[in-house]
Motif scaffolding. Structure first.
Motif, PDB file in Angstrom:
ATOM      1  N   ALA A   1      -8.084  -5.245  13.025  1.00 21.23           N
ATOM      2  CA  ALA A   1      -6.928  -4.830  13.559  1.00 21.23           C
ATOM      3  C   ALA A   1      -5.424  -4.376  12.848  1.00 21.23           C
ATOM      4  N   ASP A   2      -5.444  -5.202  11.986  1.00 22.95           N
ATOM      5  CA  ASP A   2      -4.145  -4.859  11.154  1.00 22.95           C
ATOM      6  C   ASP A   2      -4.344  -3.500  10.558  1.00 22.95           C
ATOM      7  N   PHE A   3      -5.487  -2.960  10.032  1.00 27.08           N
ATOM      8  CA  PHE A   3      -5.649  -1.695   9.370  1.00 27.08           C
ATOM      9  C   PHE A   3      -5.552  -0.674  10.348  1.00 27.08           C
ATOM     10  N   CYS A   4      -6.118  -0.982  11.643  1.00 24.36           N
ATOM     11  CA  CYS A   4      -6.098   0.197  12.943  1.00 24.36           C
ATOM     12  C   CYS A   4      -4.437   0.230  13.105  1.00 24.36           C
ATOM     13  N   ARG A   5      -3.773  -0.822  13.360  1.00 24.38           N
ATOM     14  CA  ARG A   5      -2.307  -0.450  13.243  1.00 24.38           C
ATOM     15  C   ARG A   5      -1.618   0.250  12.375  1.00 24.38           C
ATOM     16  N   ARG A   6      -2.066  -0.056  10.927  1.00 23.83           N
ATOM     17  CA  ARG A   6      -1.607   1.027   9.991  1.00 23.83           C
ATOM     18  C   ARG A   6      -1.637   2.185  10.250  1.00 23.83           C
ATOM     19  N   VAL A   7      -2.958   2.617  10.369  1.00 24.55           N
ATOM     20  CA  VAL A   7      -3.605   3.946  10.359  1.00 24.55           C
ATOM     21  C   VAL A   7      -2.826   4.465  11.758  1.00 24.55           C
ATOM     22  N   ASP A   8      -2.755   3.993  12.840  1.00 22.36           N
ATOM     23  CA  ASP A   8      -2.371   4.309  14.230  1.00 22.36           C
ATOM     24  C   ASP A   8      -0.678   4.629  13.855  1.00 22.36           C
TER      25      ASP A   8
ATOM     26  N   GLY B   1       0.412   5.817  11.150  1.00 21.57           N
ATOM     27  CA  GLY B   1       0.651   7.029  10.370  1.00 21.57           C
ATOM     28  C   GLY B   1       0.835   6.689   8.757  1.00 21.57           C
ATOM     29  N   GLU B   2       0.489   5.389   8.500  1.00 23.04           N
ATOM     30  CA  GLU B   2       0.818   4.963   7.044  1.00 23.04           C
ATOM     31  C   GLU B   2      -0.173   5.598   6.061  1.00 23.04           C
ATOM     32  N   ASP B   3       0.186   5.852   4.975  1.00 19.46           N
ATOM     33  CA  ASP B   3      -0.667   6.397   4.177  1.00 19.46           C
ATOM     34  C   ASP B   3      -1.539   5.226   3.394  1.00 19.46           C
ATOM     35  N   THR B   4      -2.843   4.822   3.828  1.00 13.74           N
ATOM     36  CA  THR B   4      -3.168   3.650   3.352  1.00 13.74           C
ATOM     37  C   THR B   4      -3.921   3.996   2.133  1.00 13.74           C
ATOM     38  N   ALA B   5      -3.826   2.967   1.113  1.00 12.20           N
ATOM     39  CA  ALA B   5      -4.879   2.772   0.089  1.00 12.20           C
ATOM     40  C   ALA B   5      -6.265   2.886   0.252  1.00 12.20           C
ATOM     41  N   LEU B   6      -6.403   2.385   1.367  1.00 13.83           N
ATOM     42  CA  LEU B   6      -8.052   2.395   1.694  1.00 13.83           C
ATOM     43  C   LEU B   6      -8.332   3.633   2.742  1.00 13.83           C
ATOM     44  N   ASP B   7      -9.622   3.950   2.815  1.00 12.40           N
ATOM     45  CA  ASP B   7      -9.903   5.272   3.764  1.00 12.40           C
ATOM     46  C   ASP B   7      -9.566   4.857   5.072  1.00 12.40           C
ATOM     47  N   PRO B   8      -8.893   5.757   5.598  1.00  9.36           N
ATOM     48  CA  PRO B   8      -8.512   5.618   7.250  1.00  9.36           C
ATOM     49  C   PRO B   8      -9.719   5.609   7.969  1.00  9.36           C
ATOM     50  N   TYR B   9     -10.703   6.154   7.469  1.00 13.86           N
ATOM     51  CA  TYR B   9     -11.994   6.224   8.321  1.00 13.86           C
ATOM     52  C   TYR B   9     -12.524   4.731   8.708  1.00 13.86           C
ATOM     53  N   ALA B  10     -12.172   3.697   8.041  1.00 16.30           N
ATOM     54  CA  ALA B  10     -12.499   2.406   8.357  1.00 16.30           C
ATOM     55  C   ALA B  10     -11.864   1.911   9.424  1.00 16.30           C
ATOM     56  N   ALA B  11     -10.808   2.895  10.395  1.00 15.34           N
ATOM     57  CA  ALA B  11     -10.289   2.468  11.649  1.00 15.34           C
ATOM     58  C   ALA B  11     -11.258   2.700  12.796  1.00 15.34           C
ATOM     59  N   GLU B  12     -12.216   3.648  12.446  1.00 17.32           N
ATOM     60  CA  GLU B  12     -12.995   4.250  13.608  1.00 17.32           C
ATOM     61  C   GLU B  12     -13.700   3.237  14.333  1.00 17.32           C
ATOM     62  N   ALA B  13     -14.112   2.267  13.835  1.00 13.62           N
ATOM     63  CA  ALA B  13     -14.903   1.119  14.480  1.00 13.62           C
ATOM     64  C   ALA B  13     -15.306   0.031  13.580  1.00 13.62           C
ATOM     65  N   PRO B  14     -15.460  -1.089  14.132  1.00  9.29           N
ATOM     66  CA  PRO B  14     -15.858  -2.437  13.152  1.00  9.29           C
ATOM     67  C   PRO B  14     -16.888  -2.190  12.225  1.00  9.29           C
ATOM     68  N   GLU B  15     -18.094  -1.282  12.632  1.00  6.62           N
ATOM     69  CA  GLU B  15     -18.935  -1.225  11.593  1.00  6.62           C
ATOM     70  C   GLU B  15     -18.688  -0.156  10.528  1.00  6.62           C
ATOM     71  N   GLU B  16     -17.853   0.564  10.782  1.00  8.94           N
ATOM     72  CA  GLU B  16     -17.147   1.389   9.655  1.00  8.94           C
ATOM     73  C   GLU B  16     -16.291   0.800   8.743  1.00  8.94           C
ATOM     74  N   PHE B  17     -15.511  -0.131   9.530  1.00  9.25           N
ATOM     75  CA  PHE B  17     -14.823  -0.955   8.586  1.00  9.25           C
ATOM     76  C   PHE B  17     -15.471  -1.627   7.396  1.00  9.25           C
ATOM     77  N   PHE B  18     -16.501  -2.284   7.887  1.00  6.77           N
ATOM     78  CA  PHE B  18     -17.450  -3.259   7.085  1.00  6.77           C
ATOM     79  C   PHE B  18     -18.071  -2.195   6.088  1.00  6.77           C
ATOM     80  N   ALA B  19     -18.330  -1.050   6.257  1.00  5.07           N
ATOM     81  CA  ALA B  19     -18.903  -0.174   5.330  1.00  5.07           C
ATOM     82  C   ALA B  19     -18.085   0.467   4.410  1.00  5.07           C
ATOM     83  N   VAL B  20     -16.895   0.862   4.753  1.00  7.79           N
ATOM     84  CA  VAL B  20     -15.806   1.167   3.992  1.00  7.79           C
ATOM     85  C   VAL B  20     -15.243   0.119   2.972  1.00  7.79           C
ATOM     86  N   MET B  21     -15.311  -1.124   3.649  1.00 10.50           N
ATOM     87  CA  MET B  21     -14.953  -2.187   2.736  1.00 10.50           C
ATOM     88  C   MET B  21     -15.979  -2.634   1.635  1.00 10.50           C
TER      89      MET B  21
END
Length: 252
Positions: free
Chosen positions: A190-197, A199-219
């Motif tokens: 939830a925090d990462f999705c908020r940061r991506v939404d 417009g934050e330039d995150t250190a982690l790949d923003p693709y992780a915000a696509e879905a919980p399963e993508e968050f797990f794979a990117v993490m």
């Protein structure tokens, strides 16, 4: 693992070992593996040998696979199961490799029961009970310790499916609790999705915000590629992944 499977795998390791020089070259070419100790490299070598015998690497669209390319992919593919074992990759046999990104047909059903379809350009995908599909260009760009790893990403999806659904939570080991997993992953996602939404330039790949399963794979990618970054960003997620992948915290 049953007696026959154990016997068969020991036989494969005896009769079809990866040549030492080829293996050493593959390891040297992957900064991702630099932190492994001698015992871990031996175990990785054994898992890579088994992977090459139990899985079929299939090149398409004119891609020609060399032995070095096969080892590059395989060494990365078995890293997530270094302390889990080959049985975690059961139920599927093929890795399909395209030269570059490929078009994939995606279908979904909306709340009204209407089926939709579209074609997406992808660097990889994992099918339940089916193949892992990868772009070789993205495989070649993985393993540099910069946080990106298409191979680990898709293998994480396969592990995610171990509980019967790709939902961001794999089958957990004894001693791990689903409640603890959710308590770590749900607020982090939830925090990462908020940061991506925002417009934050995150250190982690923003693709992780696509879905919980993508968050797990990117993490999972970051856990193996840049573990201290993940520990800094989401320490509770780091701790759960360390428990799942059976890696000692601070080991990587």
């Amino acid at each position: 693992m049953g007696f026959f499977s154990n016997w068969r795998r020991k036989r494969i390791l005896r009769q079809y070992p990866i040549a030492a020089a080829e293996w050493q070259a593959a390891v040297a070419n992957l900064p991702l593996l630099a932190g492994l100790n001698a015992a871990e490299l031996v175990r990785l070598h054994e898992l890579a040998t088994l992977f090459l015998h139990e899985k079929s690497l299939e090149a398409v669209q004119g891609l020609e696979l060399t032995d070095a390319m096969r080892l590059d992919l395989t060494a990365q593919a078995v890293l997530p199961i270094l302390n889990l074992g080959m049985d975690w990759y059961g139920g599927w046999v093929s890795v399909v490799l395209y030269p570059d990104e490929f078009a994939s047909r995606q279908e979904w059903t909306d709340e009204a029961g209407v089926v939709h379809a579209r074609r997406e350009i992808r660097s990889g995908e994992a099918w339940e009970y089916g193949p892992v599909v990868l772009s070789w260009a993205d495989v070649a760009a993985s393993g540099n310790g910069d946080g990106y790893n298409a191979v680990i990403h898709e293998m994480a999806h396969k592990l995610d499916m171990s509980n019967g659904a790709m939902d961001g939570c794999p089958r957990l080991h004894g001693g791990m609790r689903a409640a603890d997993w959710r308590a770590a992953f749900k607020p982090a996602y939830a925090d990462f999705c908020r940061r991506v939404d925002n417009g934050e330039d995150t250190a982690l790949d923003p693709y992780a915000a696509e879905a919980p399963e993508e968050f797990f794979a990117v993490m999972s990618e970051v856990f193996f590629e840049q573990p201290m970054l993940l520990r800094q960003e989401y320490p509770a997620v780091y701790a759960q992944l360390a428990a799942f992948y059976r890696q000692q915290p601070n080991r990587l």
